[in-house]
Every structure is written in C-alpha cells, then in structure tokens.
Design an enzyme around this catalytic site. Sequence first.
Site: not given
Length: 366
Positions: A187, A254
Amino acid sequence: MSLLMHTLHVDLGERSYPVYIGRDLLLDPQLLRQHVSGSQVVIVSNDTVAPLYVERVRAALGECALLSEVVLPDGEQYKTLETFAGIFDRVMADNHNRSTTFVAVGGGVVGDITGFAAACYQRGVNFIQVPTTLLAQVDSSVGGKTAVNHPLGKNMIGAFYQPSAVLIDINTLHTLPARELSAGLAEVVKYGLICDEPFYRWLQQQMPRLMAREEAALAEAIERSCSNKARVVAADEREGGIRAILNLGHTFGHAIEAAQGYGKWLHGEAVATGMLLAMELSARRGNIDAREVAQLGEMLRGMHLPVTAPADMTAQDFLSYMARDKKVIDGRMRLVLLDAIGAAAIVDDVSEMELVALLEGASHPL
Ligand code: NAD
Ligand code: GLY
C-alpha cells in the site's frame, strides 16, 4: 522515552483530526488522553494484539470512570455483522452512554469494525484509531472508511465515519509478522504510483531499509503515505471522484481475495498483484514504459509479494468478481490506471476484450 516524529492533519472542516507518528507514542501520558471526550472508554482489539498492546493503551488512558475491553477473534473471516453485533452486547451490558469513546487497537480488521461500531452506537460516538499493522498505519486508519464484509462482497456494509485522532506508534511494527509488513509496504508503493513520483523513486532506492524495519525509513514512509492519503481524502471524503485512485490494483485484488476465500491471500498481497496488472494494462495502452512494469515486478518480488494471479483463476472468474466492485456505476466497470508514474486516472472505457487478453496471462510472470 516517547518521540513524536510527525503530526499531520486530515483537513475535513469540523471533522478534521490529527495523525500522530512516532516512537513509543503509547507511553506518552498526554497524547491519547486528550482525545477522549468523556470518562467512559471501550477498547476494541483482537486476541493477538490485545496481549501485546492493550495494557499500554490502558495505562496511556489513565483513570476512566468506566473502561470496557472487547477482544475479537483474529482474522478477516471474523469481519462480519455477527462480530460487529457482539461489540454492542458488551457495550450495552456495561451501560456505556453517548459520551463514551471507542479506541481501536489493531490492524485494519479491528479498525474497520470498531469504526463502524462507533458510527452506529447511539448514532455515533467518539472514536480513536491506534493502528498496529503497517497497512493500517498507512491506509485503513486514515480517511474514515469503516465496514464489515458480507459473504457476497468485501466491505459491503459500512459507513464513512472519521476518527477524532490516529495514533501511530511505530514500535508496534517490531512484533508484526514479515508477511504482514510486506503487505503493508504494497500500500505504501501504491501512493508513489498514484500521486507521488518522487516518493516512488525514493521507495525504489530505500526498500531494503524498509524491509529491514529501519525506524527512520519507516517513519518517513508512513508520514509520506499518510500525507498523500490525507490530501486525497480532504479533496473527496466520500469518494464521489478522485478518492477512487486510492484503489489502484484493488479491483483485481478484491477479485483474488474473494475467489480464494477471505484470509488466504492478505489484502496487501492481492493489491500487489492487482497493481502490477493495472500497470501492465497502462503500459499496453501506451501510457507508461514497459520497463516500469518490469521494475515494479522486480521490486514486489524483492518484497516477497506475489506477482502472479492464482493459477486456478480464469479471466472469467476475475470478470465475474470484478462486476461486483463498488466502483461499477450503471453496469460500467471503472478501473484505476496510470497516465504516468505518480499520476493515476479513473477510466471507464476498458473493453472486456482488453481485460480478457490481460487476465488470460495473469497467472504467468508479466
Ligand atoms: P489485520 O487487521 O487482519 O492484521 C493482520 C494480522 O496482524 C492479524 O493477525 C493481526 O492480529 C496481526 N497484528 C496486528 N498488529 C500486530 C502487531 N503489531 N504485532 C503482531 N501482530 C499484529 O490486517 P490489516 O492488513 O491490518 O488490514 C486489512 C483489513 O483492512 C482488510 O479488512 C481491509 O479490507 C481493510 N482495509 C481498510 C481500508 C480503509 O480505508 N478502511 C483500507 C485498506 C484496508
Ligand atoms: N483504501 C481506500 C480508501 O481509503 O479510499
């Protein structure tokens, strides 16, 4: 001895709040206490983090008229409405009033559930984030997205609800498993790619220091990540537009997380592979040089992150999960791609053919 290294501000008018970054901040008797609005506190943690850090949090809070502790089972698979409801059983039984403060002590799972519980308890109570994973420190604790998962989709039930402070004690990273550190660093890399090329170039140089958990490098990376996130959130708190760039790689990621079953791939691992796919697509569209894709793959490999999709996932598997993405509007899939390193764009003109061509090769090294 505590050392406050950086204080940032998330600028959201009356919902603005500070993000404190430093060493041993949980040992500072003032920092946490000043953000507790009444004399009642609920600490929410999990059964891994609580034995490590809750005593320090309790000490930092000082005297409280009413203090409850809720210890959740550890794991993404418990980020459910059932776990969420369990928090209220305890808080109601202990008779907390509207002036209570919820304090989340843990990674993104604890932070997301606790924030959502704070948003809902008596229609909203004060809430403080004490993130203890790198991912939570650079991403989930800042910006006010709170949620639990539904069996059919991740983070589908939740609210935008900002904390009143975020306290990042980088010492908590010493106990973090290596795999979790790498997932958090994915991230961190994201911020460089989407909006901060100088930071990305710095990361390309400094990654070995970050992997070795050097304090100064970690503090710098956390500060730069949080200030980038704060800037994007201040511009678009409820993701009407630009905030979606924070989801670089997440639509692919996802899909991997959901297809594999939550918890098998860490969120940051799935995001790493997803970012590489988004980069590859950006290169195929002529936006960036193919060498940048190869360099990102190299860096992610060096961070022990996965760079290929699961072998058993077909392009059709990806597409069916991606169709449920929260960024889909009126049936049109929106993806975050790069116009250049440090410049993300949200596009809605990627054809199914382009995606199939990209994803058919996704389980092979790019
Ligand atoms: P996590 O909360 O599951 O934590 C990872 C693991 O590390 C857990 O086993 C946890 O118990 C353990 N742990 C935490 N701190 C530790 C420490 N200091 N020492 C040792 N072990 C420690 O996972 P995460 O990566 O922190 O967060 C992922 C979650 O965050 C996902 O549910 C994702 O959807 C969510 N998320 C939310 C946002 C947002 O904006 N709200 C952004 C990104 C991710
Ligand atoms: N992690 C994405 C966001 O906060 O918007």
